[in-house]
Design an enzyme around this catalytic site. Structure first.
Site, mmCIF file in Angstrom:
data_model
loop_
_atom_site.group_PDB
_atom_site.id
_atom_site.type_symbol
_atom_site.label_atom_id
_atom_site.label_comp_id
_atom_site.label_asym_id
_atom_site.label_seq_id
_atom_site.Cartn_x
_atom_site.Cartn_y
_atom_site.Cartn_z
ATOM 1 N N GLU A 189 0.837 -1.215 0.000
ATOM 2 C CA GLU A 189 0.000 0.000 0.000
ATOM 3 C C GLU A 189 0.863 1.253 0.000
ATOM 4 O OE1 GLU A 189 -2.724 -0.508 3.327
ATOM 5 O OE2 GLU A 189 -4.095 -1.641 2.066
ATOM 6 N N GLU A 202 -5.542 -8.278 -1.066
ATOM 7 C CA GLU A 202 -6.213 -8.080 0.220
ATOM 8 C C GLU A 202 -7.664 -7.747 -0.049
ATOM 9 O OE1 GLU A 202 -4.712 -5.430 3.240
ATOM 10 O OE2 GLU A 202 -2.637 -5.849 2.673
HETATM 11 C C1 BG6 Z 1 -4.447 -2.956 4.843
HETATM 12 C C2 BG6 Z 1 -3.107 -3.418 5.348
HETATM 13 O O1 BG6 Z 1 -4.469 -1.575 4.881
HETATM 14 O O2 BG6 Z 1 -5.578 -3.293 5.545
HETATM 15 C C3 BG6 Z 1 -3.152 -4.585 6.306
HETATM 16 O O3 BG6 Z 1 -2.218 -3.697 4.300
HETATM 17 C C4 BG6 Z 1 -4.328 -4.421 7.230
HETATM 18 O O4 BG6 Z 1 -1.914 -4.664 6.961
HETATM 19 C C5 BG6 Z 1 -5.608 -4.414 6.393
HETATM 20 O O5 BG6 Z 1 -4.384 -5.361 8.241
HETATM 21 C C6 BG6 Z 1 -6.877 -4.351 7.194
HETATM 22 O O6 BG6 Z 1 -6.835 -3.282 8.087
HETATM 23 P P1 BG6 Z 1 -7.115 -3.491 9.635
HETATM 24 O O7 BG6 Z 1 -6.892 -2.183 10.255
HETATM 25 O O8 BG6 Z 1 -8.519 -3.963 9.727
HETATM 26 O O9 BG6 Z 1 -6.140 -4.521 10.072
#
Ligand code: BG6
Length: 481
Positions: free
Chosen positions: A185, A380
């Site tokens: 990111e 993701e």
């Molecule tokens: C992304 C990141 O922004 O979102 C992850 O690359 C992160 O590391 C994921 O865990 C989800 O966000 P969160 O705050 O729910 O863990």
């Protein structure tokens, strides 16, 4: 639900995690501290820290709990966890290497052999099950020493240290890992410099912008070097960038709001991708730099390097879309992954207020493919939710299945639209520490981990209902949703 659309043969189904959120063992076998190790857990504390320009980046066990120190102890349990991924039929697993396991301070000349041995074991275990590793080189876990002594990515010197680290890991895994991602990111740096660029936000807005864009320039150079090195050391390697991608919708049809949404999209969604993929700075950024008095220090050879080190594919995270209008303040809207937006009346939100928008995924897939014409991978996506173990000891996470089903279905639509999508790794296939809030109870997994926000629990792993569902999705290559 049966899906009439199909996914390409060899589609890479799997899951994604980051070292600092899963491994634990934060000070074992010679590992140095990294930025995630000094971030306290507990609800909103981390949100405050990321905006606080004066936060002390030290460990204070008396005052705070640090969930990343133990995380879910993957460091000692990776065999059991990978066996569960294999049982679901994973074709791929996206993981990151913690830079400070390999170079504890970041600026040493020689790597820490023990750290490399850990990743030897993890990667071999994946290969044993024919799971293709996709390795992120830097996922919000810069060695703390580089943060404190060099000011993070603001310092050009860090490029050299990164190059040394990357050379070591590429060489070590050259016969085992084909897919590499440079910076997780990378565009998050525009909003949360601490996590991504390794410095606390500066008070003065223009100074903060200057530091951010200079830091990003250094990361772009480091990424370009990594791409070139990967191609030299591993001729068949495939190297990608990694972006947060959230389509930006105008709040209404007022042309001023449409233009504003377009500019937000250019700067947040596309600026970093444009540099990574096209190898040049886009013209639209000049206006933004002028407005904030940003004067980039560019040395001889930098612009050539950016051109030579363009990526082979684009990977991205997708959790939500964003709605924008002129004059929106932070208080007036919904929270989100790094960046929120105005509340969209057409969308429902998760327990954490993130809007759920499967069609937004189809939209951003189309936008990215139209713009770059390169293969895309979603690395993701998922739903952070509170899960309950019921009286029968099971976890009925139908809400997660609904979320994933609708997003996978939107992917199938995008493929029909003509998008070249090569893989999908859902976020946190096993419950891990959340990055944004440092909670354990914001769960994404198909596998439940018995651990709460305070660090209590047995760490026992338990399959949720979604485990068998995702297994079926993979088995049928997305036909059975
Ligand atoms: C992304 C990141 O922004 O979102 C992850 O690359 C992160 O590391 C994921 O865990 C989800 O966000 P969160 O705050 O729910 O863990």
């Amino acid at each position: 639900m049966s899906n009439t659309k199909s996914f390409p043969k060899g589609f890479l189904w799997g899951g994604a995690t980051a070292a600092n959120q899963i491994e634990g063992a934060y000070n074992e076998d010679g590992k140095g501290l990294n930025i995630a190790d000094v971030l306290p857990g507990g609800g909103k504390i981390r949100q405050i820290v990321r905006k606080d320009h004066s936060f002390e980046l030290n460990i204070d066990q008396e005052k705070y709990h640090y969930p990343n120190h133990l995380a879910i102890d993957f460091y000692h349990r990776y065999k059991e966890d990978i066996a569960l991924f294999a049982e679901m039929g994973f074709k791929t697993y996206r993981m990151s290497i913690a830079w400070s396991r390999i170079f504890p301070n970041g600026d040493e000349l020689e790597p820490n052999e023990k750290g490399l041995e850990f990743y030897d074991n993890v990667i071999d275990e994946l290969i044993k099950y024919n799971i293709e590793p996709v390795v992120t080189l830097s996922h919000y876990e810069m060695p703390l020493h580089l943060v404190k002594e060099y000011g993070g990515w603001r310092s050009r010197k860090v490029i050299e240290f990164f190059e040394r680290y990357v050379t070591v890991v590429l060489d070590r895994y050259k016969n085992k890992v084909k897919y590499w991602l440079t910076f997780n990111e990378i565009n998050a740096g525009l909003k949360i410099p601490l996590f991504s660029l390794g410095f606390l936000p500066l008070k003065d807005e223009d100074e903060n912008k200057q530091a951010t864009f200079q830091g990003l320039h250094h990361q772009f150079l480091a990424s370009a070097k990594a791409v070139k090195l990967a191609h030299e050391i591993i001729p068949d390697s495939i190297v990608g960038c990694m972006l947060i991608s959230a389509p930006v919708y105008p709040y209404d049809s007022n042309p001023e709001n449409v233009m504003y949404a377009l500019e937000e999209s250019q700067i947040f969604n596309f600026f970093c991708g444009d540099v990574h993929v096209r190898g040049v700075y886009p013209t639209y950024i000049d206006k933004h730099w002028k407005k904030h008095n940003v004067k980039l220090e560019i040395e001889d050879g930098d612009l050539e390097l950016l051109k030579e080190g363009t990526v082979d594919f684009i990977s991205f995270s997708y959790y939500m879309s964003r709605t924008e209008r002129v004059g929106r303040t932070e208080a007036d809207g919904r929270p989100g992954n790094v960046i929120g937006g105005a509340a969209n009346p057409f969308l429902k939100a998760s327990d954490w207020g993130w809007e759920i928008d499967p069609t937004g995924l189809r939209i951003i897939l189309n936008e990215l493919y139209d713009r770059y014409q390169k293969p895309l991978m979603i690395v993701e996506n998922g739903l952070g939710a509170y899960d309950k173990v019921d009286e029968n000891g099971t976890i009925q996470d139908d809400y997660r299945i609904d979320y994933l089903r609708s997003h996978i279905s939107a992917m199938a639509d995008a493929i029909e639209d003509g998008v070249d999508l090569i893989g999908y790794t859902s976020w946190g296939p096993i419950d891990i520490v959340s990055a944004g809030t440092g909670e354990m109870e914001k769960r994404y997994g198909f596998i439940y981990v018995d651990l709460d926000n305070e660090g209590n629990g047995t760490l026992e792993r338990k399959k949720k209902k979604s485990f068998d569902w995702y297994k079926k999705v993979i088995e049928t290559n997305g036909q059975e949703l």
